[in-house]
Design an enzyme around this catalytic site. Structure first.
Site, PDB file in Angstrom:
ATOM      1  N   ASP A  51      -3.531 -18.047   1.373  1.00  0.00           N
ATOM      2  CA  ASP A  51      -4.705 -18.704   0.778  1.00  0.00           C
ATOM      3  C   ASP A  51      -5.259 -19.754   1.739  1.00  0.00           C
ATOM      4  O   ASP A  51      -6.476 -19.864   1.932  1.00  0.00           O
ATOM      5  CB  ASP A  51      -4.373 -19.295  -0.602  1.00  0.00           C
ATOM      6  CG  ASP A  51      -3.021 -19.989  -0.653  1.00  0.00           C
ATOM      7  OD1 ASP A  51      -2.212 -19.820   0.284  1.00  0.00           O
ATOM      8  OD2 ASP A  51      -2.753 -20.707  -1.626  1.00  0.00           O
ATOM      9  N   LYS A  66       3.083 -15.341   2.036  1.00  0.00           N
ATOM     10  CA  LYS A  66       3.027 -16.065   0.760  1.00  0.00           C
ATOM     11  C   LYS A  66       4.475 -16.323   0.373  1.00  0.00           C
ATOM     12  O   LYS A  66       4.949 -15.933  -0.705  1.00  0.00           O
ATOM     13  CB  LYS A  66       2.274 -15.207  -0.272  1.00  0.00           C
ATOM     14  CG  LYS A  66       1.897 -15.942  -1.547  1.00  0.00           C
ATOM     15  CD  LYS A  66       0.763 -16.940  -1.371  1.00  0.00           C
ATOM     16  CE  LYS A  66       0.481 -17.650  -2.689  1.00  0.00           C
ATOM     17  NZ  LYS A  66      -0.451 -18.788  -2.536  1.00  0.00           N
ATOM     18  N   TYR A  69       0.827  -1.221   0.000  1.00  0.00           N
ATOM     19  CA  TYR A  69       0.000   0.000   0.000  1.00  0.00           C
ATOM     20  C   TYR A  69       0.858   1.267   0.000  1.00  0.00           C
ATOM     21  O   TYR A  69       0.371   2.349  -0.284  1.00  0.00           O
ATOM     22  CB  TYR A  69      -0.949   0.029   1.207  1.00  0.00           C
ATOM     23  CG  TYR A  69      -2.068  -1.004   1.140  1.00  0.00           C
ATOM     24  CD1 TYR A  69      -2.195  -1.868   0.061  1.00  0.00           C
ATOM     25  CD2 TYR A  69      -2.995  -1.111   2.159  1.00  0.00           C
ATOM     26  CE1 TYR A  69      -3.195  -2.809   0.007  1.00  0.00           C
ATOM     27  CE2 TYR A  69      -4.016  -2.060   2.105  1.00  0.00           C
ATOM     28  CZ  TYR A  69      -4.100  -2.912   1.029  1.00  0.00           C
ATOM     29  OH  TYR A  69      -5.098  -3.846   0.973  1.00  0.00           O
ATOM     30  N   ASP A  75     -11.156  -8.357   7.734  1.00  0.00           N
ATOM     31  CA  ASP A  75     -12.577  -8.203   7.378  1.00  0.00           C
ATOM     32  C   ASP A  75     -13.273  -9.564   7.378  1.00  0.00           C
ATOM     33  O   ASP A  75     -14.413  -9.697   7.819  1.00  0.00           O
ATOM     34  CB  ASP A  75     -12.733  -7.558   5.995  1.00  0.00           C
ATOM     35  CG  ASP A  75     -12.910  -6.050   6.094  1.00  0.00           C
ATOM     36  OD1 ASP A  75     -12.502  -5.477   7.126  1.00  0.00           O
ATOM     37  OD2 ASP A  75     -13.455  -5.448   5.146  1.00  0.00           O
ATOM     38  N   ASP A  88      -5.537  -6.638   5.754  1.00  0.00           N
ATOM     39  CA  ASP A  88      -6.728  -5.881   5.343  1.00  0.00           C
ATOM     40  C   ASP A  88      -7.852  -6.861   5.007  1.00  0.00           C
ATOM     41  O   ASP A  88      -8.993  -6.738   5.474  1.00  0.00           O
ATOM     42  CB  ASP A  88      -6.349  -5.040   4.111  1.00  0.00           C
ATOM     43  CG  ASP A  88      -7.420  -4.036   3.727  1.00  0.00           C
ATOM     44  OD1 ASP A  88      -8.436  -3.935   4.432  1.00  0.00           O
ATOM     45  OD2 ASP A  88      -7.234  -3.356   2.695  1.00  0.00           O
TER      46      ASP A  88
END
Ligand code: NAD
Length: 361
Positions: A223, A191, A140, A251, A247
């Site tokens: 994943d 990852k 980001y 959620d 992020d």
């Protein structure tokens, strides 16, 4: 005397913050907490007065405070503004100015609300996860970034995932410290099989884990973590991960509990100065009606008491008071089940204060 900045913001922000302030004022008046509060405008309400969403005077109040309580910002009224003037810009500005690199998002399912989840009660009852998301680095913020035009005229968008060892180390330390106050298990999500930056992430987290032999460490690819969160979420205690993975996963974890009006958050810097806010937004659809659930903001105050104001026993009292109010059957519209009557934002806040008061008797 600790300083707390109060930034109510827009939409339901001022309504839910008023009830959280009621809790702080009660503890202050009881003599349990030495604080002074200062109010600032932020978001659309600041734009309306000062022409910008994060005015210098608000930033000054925030920078001088030990902790900041934020309601929510944004709303249809300001959606047409250029990005730099939009209310949401104030959030990024505050995070950057305060250097709050560790975002803590608990996903706790109150047993009284087990039916609110879309998952089976046996999968989520007793759920208590703390997600620690890196907040000021990663893809980001990485440079270079942008959209460029290639030689043959096609446009190409690009971003950079970048993490330095120190950025990884400080958020990992935070996760291990928090795990020590819980069931001493950290799962680091990356990852590492595909992305070099997260291969380094795994290496640094493993190194930090060596300093916490009393905390069990596991590593999981993102994943798989996304899948495990809905398959068997109770396997997790503290989950630490990068900005973008956090992020998304936070959620997902929040929704396991089924109630956006119940979930608090904290964002901490090196010295435990923190920005505390409910995870929900300004809910323009219900703003001004006095029906918003204030519990996420009140539970954000509990996190503030624990992490920035160093009053863990008062934090526990606030959490117990919320639980007692839920036990008593009181519900705002968002967490009501069946045809039960819903109470107002204010009635819910007042009930939490009564529950705090009755803890003394
Ligand atoms: P939202 O969280 O505001 O609302 C989503 C839904 O949940 C709505 O139906 C709303 O009524 C309900 N809801 C949210 N909080 C509730 C509460 N405390 N009690 C009862 N119901 C509640 O998300 P959105 O609608 O996507 O966004 C609305 C505005 O908020 C946008 O301008 C967005 O940019 C902004 N926003 C701000 C923040 C923040 O300030 N941190 C976060 C998310 C969204």
């Amino acid at each position: 005397m600790k300083k707390v900045a109060i930034l109510p913001g827009d939409g339901i922000g001022p309504e839910v913050v008023a009830e959280a302030v009621r809790v702080l004022e009660y503890l202050r008046d009881e003599g349990a907490l030495g604080i002074e509060m200062e109010y600032g405008l932020v978001g659309g309400s600041a734009y309306d007065v000062h022409g910008q969403p994060l005015p210098a005077e608000t930033l000054k109040i925030a920078e001088e405070a030990d902790a900041i309580l934020l309601g929510a910002v944004g709303g249809p009224k300001w959606e047409a503004l250029p990005i730099a003037l939009r209310p949401e810009k104030a959030l990024l500005g505050l995070r950057a100015a305060l250097g709050v690199f560790a975002n803590l998002r608990p996903a706790v399912l109150y047993p009284q609300l087990a039916d609110a989840s879309t998952l089976r009660p046996d999968v989520v009852t007793g759920l208590d996860i703390m997600i620690v998301r890196e907040l000021t680095g990663g893809i980001y913020f990485g440079q270079p970034r942008g959209v460029r035009t290639l030689a043959h005229g096609e446009r190409q968008g690009f971003n950079t995932l970048v993490y330095s060892e120190s950025e990884i180390e400080r958020v990992a330390v935070r996760a291990f410290e928090i795990a020590r106050t819980r069931t001493r298990r950290v799962c680091s999500v990356d990852k590492a099989n595909v992305l070099e930056a997260t291969e380094l992430w795994r290496e640094v987290v493993t190194r930090v884990a060596g300093r916490y032999p009393d905390v069990a460490i596991t590593h999981m690819y993102v994943d798989n973590a996304a899948m495990q969160l809905v398959r068997a979420p109770k396997q997790f205690d503290v989950l630490v991960t990068t900005n973008m993975f956090g992020d998304i996963l936070s959620d997902e974890a929040a929704m396991l509990t089924g109630s956006i009006g119940m979930l608090p958050s904290a964002s901490l810097n090196e010295t435990d100065r923190g920005l505390y806010e409910p995870i929900h937004g300004s809910a323009p659809d219900i703003a001004g009606k006095g029906i918003a659930n204030p519990l996420a903001t009140i539970l954000s105050v509990a996190m503030m008491l624990r992490y920035s104001l160093r009053e863990p026993s008062l934090a526990a009292r606030v959490e117990k008071a919320v639980s007692a109010v839920l036990d008593s059957g009181l519900r705002t519209a968002d967490i009501r089940q069946g045809g039960a009557a819903a109470v107002s934002t204010r009635a819910m806040g007042e009930a939490v204060v009564s529950a705090l008061r009755s803890q003394l008797s």
